[in-house]
Scaffold this motif. Structure first.
Motif, short mmCIF file in Angstrom:
data_model
loop_
_atom_site.label_atom_id
_atom_site.label_comp_id
_atom_site.label_asym_id
_atom_site.label_seq_id
_atom_site.Cartn_x
_atom_site.Cartn_y
_atom_site.Cartn_z
N ASP A 31 8.02 42.75 -1.29
CA ASP A 31 7.69 43.84 -0.38
C ASP A 31 7.71 43.42 1.08
OD1 ASP A 31 5.45 42.23 -0.70
OD2 ASP A 31 4.05 43.88 -0.40
N LEU A 32 7.85 42.15 1.38
CA LEU A 32 7.91 41.69 2.75
C LEU A 32 9.32 41.30 3.18
CD1 LEU A 32 4.70 39.51 2.99
CD2 LEU A 32 5.07 41.78 3.90
N ARG A 33 10.28 41.35 2.26
CA ARG A 33 11.67 41.04 2.60
C ARG A 33 12.33 42.25 3.22
NH1 ARG A 33 14.36 39.29 -2.53
NH2 ARG A 33 12.37 39.27 -3.54
N ALA A 34 13.25 42.00 4.13
CA ALA A 34 13.98 43.09 4.77
C ALA A 34 14.93 43.73 3.76
CB ALA A 34 14.76 42.57 5.96
N ASP A 35 15.04 45.03 3.83
CA ASP A 35 15.92 45.77 2.94
C ASP A 35 17.32 45.79 3.54
OD1 ASP A 35 16.88 47.37 0.95
OD2 ASP A 35 15.94 49.21 1.67
N ASP A 36 18.32 45.32 2.78
CA ASP A 36 19.69 45.27 3.28
C ASP A 36 20.24 46.66 3.58
OD1 ASP A 36 19.70 42.52 3.10
OD2 ASP A 36 20.55 42.50 1.08
N ALA A 37 19.90 47.63 2.75
CA ALA A 37 20.39 49.00 2.97
C ALA A 37 19.81 49.58 4.25
CB ALA A 37 20.03 49.88 1.77
N ALA A 38 18.56 49.31 4.51
CA ALA A 38 17.93 49.82 5.73
C ALA A 38 18.55 49.17 6.97
CB ALA A 38 16.43 49.57 5.69
N GLU A 39 18.87 47.89 6.86
CA GLU A 39 19.51 47.20 7.98
C GLU A 39 20.89 47.77 8.25
OE1 GLU A 39 19.58 43.01 7.37
OE2 GLU A 39 17.41 42.84 7.36
N ALA A 40 21.65 48.04 7.19
CA ALA A 40 23.00 48.60 7.34
C ALA A 40 22.93 50.00 7.94
CB ALA A 40 23.71 48.63 6.00
N LEU A 45 23.62 53.62 12.63
CA LEU A 45 23.01 54.55 13.57
C LEU A 45 23.17 54.05 15.00
CD1 LEU A 45 21.48 57.22 13.73
CD2 LEU A 45 19.37 55.94 13.52
N ALA A 46 23.01 52.77 15.21
CA ALA A 46 23.19 52.18 16.54
C ALA A 46 24.64 52.33 17.01
CB ALA A 46 22.78 50.72 16.54
N GLN A 47 25.59 52.14 16.10
CA GLN A 47 27.00 52.30 16.45
C GLN A 47 27.31 53.74 16.80
OE1 GLN A 47 28.92 50.74 12.98
NE2 GLN A 47 28.89 48.63 13.73
N LEU A 48 26.75 54.68 16.04
CA LEU A 48 26.97 56.10 16.33
C LEU A 48 26.36 56.48 17.68
CD1 LEU A 48 26.36 57.68 12.82
CD2 LEU A 48 28.50 57.70 14.10
N ARG A 49 25.19 55.95 17.99
CA ARG A 49 24.57 56.23 19.29
C ARG A 49 25.41 55.69 20.43
NH1 ARG A 49 18.42 55.02 17.43
NH2 ARG A 49 17.98 57.11 16.66
N ASP A 50 25.98 54.48 20.26
CA ASP A 50 26.85 53.92 21.28
C ASP A 50 28.11 54.76 21.45
OD1 ASP A 50 25.08 51.85 21.72
OD2 ASP A 50 26.16 50.43 20.42
#
Length: 78
Positions: A31-40, A45-50
């Motif tokens: 439960d403390l590991r980063a989720d790969d899907a959430a990172e992707a 979303l960052a690319q779309l905003r740019d």
């Protein structure tokens, strides 16, 4: 009486410092590991905003999701 040692309390804690230390020791918490899907998803979303900022010339509203940004980009590109 319930056993309560330092390691037991550390394993229950949600502090990321404990996660890093215990992960190095081999006691990783899922439960403390980063989720790969959430990172992707966040990266997309960052690319779309740019892309929106390049086309429109203004920054995207922070409340828009990826689908809304795609629609706004398509409208602006026409």
């Amino acid at each position: 009486m319930k056993k309560s040692t330092y390691m037991d309390r550390a394993m229950r804690a949600k502090d990321p410092r404990f996660a890093a230390i215990l992960g190095k020791l081999g006691y990783e918490r899922t439960d403390l590991r980063a989720d790969d899907a959430a990172e992707a998803e966040a990266k997309e979303l960052a690319q779309l905003r740019d892309r929106y900022q390049e086309i429109v010339g203004k920054r995207a509203y922070h409340g828009w999701n990826a689908d809304t940004l795609r629609e706004k980009i398509a409208e602006a590109a026409e």
